[in-house]
Scaffold this motif. Structure first.
Motif, short mmCIF file in Angstrom:
data_model
loop_
_atom_site.label_atom_id
_atom_site.label_comp_id
_atom_site.label_asym_id
_atom_site.label_seq_id
_atom_site.Cartn_x
_atom_site.Cartn_y
_atom_site.Cartn_z
N PRO A 140 -2.64 -1.67 -1.84
CA PRO A 140 -4.02 -0.71 -1.77
C PRO A 140 -5.21 -1.29 -1.17
N ALA A 213 -2.79 9.02 -8.89
CA ALA A 213 -3.97 7.75 -9.16
C ALA A 213 -3.15 7.22 -10.50
N GLU A 217 -5.83 2.08 -9.81
CA GLU A 217 -6.37 2.66 -8.69
C GLU A 217 -7.47 3.33 -9.32
N PHE A 277 -7.10 6.46 -1.86
CA PHE A 277 -6.02 6.50 -3.07
C PHE A 277 -5.53 8.08 -3.22
#
Length: 355
Positions: A140, A213, A217, A277
């Motif tokens: 990420p 999510a 995150e 995200f």
């Protein structure tokens, strides 16, 4: 004579209390709606069960799985994203002195999406698994950094354009449209060379959706949003001064250029993290600050907290509605915000022309 002087602080206090009341009312509405959104969905749950699960007293693992595993992260992600985008929009509108500024209308969202798509394709930072959440971004941080860099390019161009003499609000938005088109074309170019799996993942990814999510995150998103919001709140006097015009602000000792550039940087950072995200969620950053500007005025000491809470509320309501509209199918929330936001945007443009 004395009595007059005595009244001014009283009136000012009342004026402040009225604005603070709006913010408090929104916070209460947000808390109520959070509980409601945890109760409704494909599987309806009674409020008692939901509260028990939140307090860790739940008897049923199924309720725990639904509330804590699925709905709570999704509801919190909607709140963080809505609040973050709304504050970023409010700050962009203040810094550029432009009522039509927002991450979406200035093309910054599209730039961030291009950055993320680029990192998924070229830097191989995304593993695309088919299924309900079609995208697992394996690294990420790479994706977020890539989205951030692309959005910085876009905000750099926007700042450069806004510094040329005599740019009217419309010019800025047109520049945003051009940038949006440019980055969308870049994304399409990447999609053309993508494999089937990458392609479906990218397309799915550009739908802004809060359901993907995870807790980690969510932590990153909250951290970025809260950190930047605190900075914005600390600068709310500066934004008030800039609202009055650059010359006035300089006269008051505000370092206009610095406030403007740092503000745009941080607003882009918030946007990039949220978009990396959740995908593109449009119009929240445009509509929310507008609504509150009409309710409580343009004082950023109140407008920013109100936008934060109001944006969280709007996106949470939209997200819950999106869950219910086509139940048991989940509609991505960005589809709903665009349906609601686009007409509002047109209305603002038309009304702006008349005034």
């Amino acid at each position: 004579m004395h009595s007059d002087h005595g009244n001014v602080p009283e009136e000012y206090k009342r004026y402040l209390a009225g604005k603070a009341l709006v913010v408090v009312a929104c916070i209460l509405a947000l808390a109520g709606f959070l509980l409601l959104s945890l109760c409704v969905g494909a599987a309806g749950l009674p409020l008692g069960d939901v509260l028990a699960s939140l307090l860790g007293q739940s008897a049923s693992p199924r309720v725990d799985a639904i509330v804590r595993g699925i709905r709570l992260p999704q509801a919190l992600a909607a709140m963080v994203a809505g609040g973050g985008l709304a504050v970023a929009g409010a700050v962009m509108q203040a810094i550029l002195r432009n009522p039509l500024g927002s991450p979406f209308t200035l093309g910054i969202s599209h730039a961030a999406a291009f950055g993320a798509a680029f990192s998924v394709m070229a830097l191989d930072s995304g593993l695309m698994t088919s299924g309900q959440s079609a995208v697992n971004i394996t690294s990420p941080y790479v994706t977020t950094v890539s989205a951030f860099l692309a959005s910085l390019v876009a905000s750099g161009i926007i700042i450069a354009i806004s510094r040329t003499r005599g740019t009217r609000p419309e010019t800025m938005v047109l520049a945003g449209v051009a940038l949006g088109a440019l980055f969308t074309a870049g994304t399409m170019f990447l999609q053309y060379f993508a494999t089937d799996v990458q392609l479906s993942a990218m397309v799915f990814w550009t739908f802004g959706d809060t359901a993907r999510a995870s807790w980690t995150e969510l932590g990153l998103m909250s951290f970025a949003t809260l950190g930047c919001t605190l900075y914005f709140l600390a600068n709310s006097w500066n934004y008030n001064a800039i609202d009055a015009g650059d010359e006035t602000a300089r006269g008051l000792g505000v370092r206009v250029e610095r406030v403007r550039i740092v503000g745009m940087l941080l607003a882009s950072l918030v946007t990039a993290v949220l978009i990396a995200f959740l995908g593109i969620i449009g119009f929240v950053g445009l509509v929310v600050p507008h609504m509150f500007r009409r309710v409580i005025g343009a004082d950023h000491r109140f407008l920013l907290p109100a936008s934060l809470v109001g944006g969280a509320l709007l996106l949470l309501v939209s997200d819950t509605a999106a869950r219910l509209v086509m139940a048991p199918h989940l509609l991505p929330v960005s589809v709903l915000t665009a349906f609601l936001g686009a007409p509002t945007f047109l209305y603002l443009i038309v009304r702006g022309r008349r005034s």
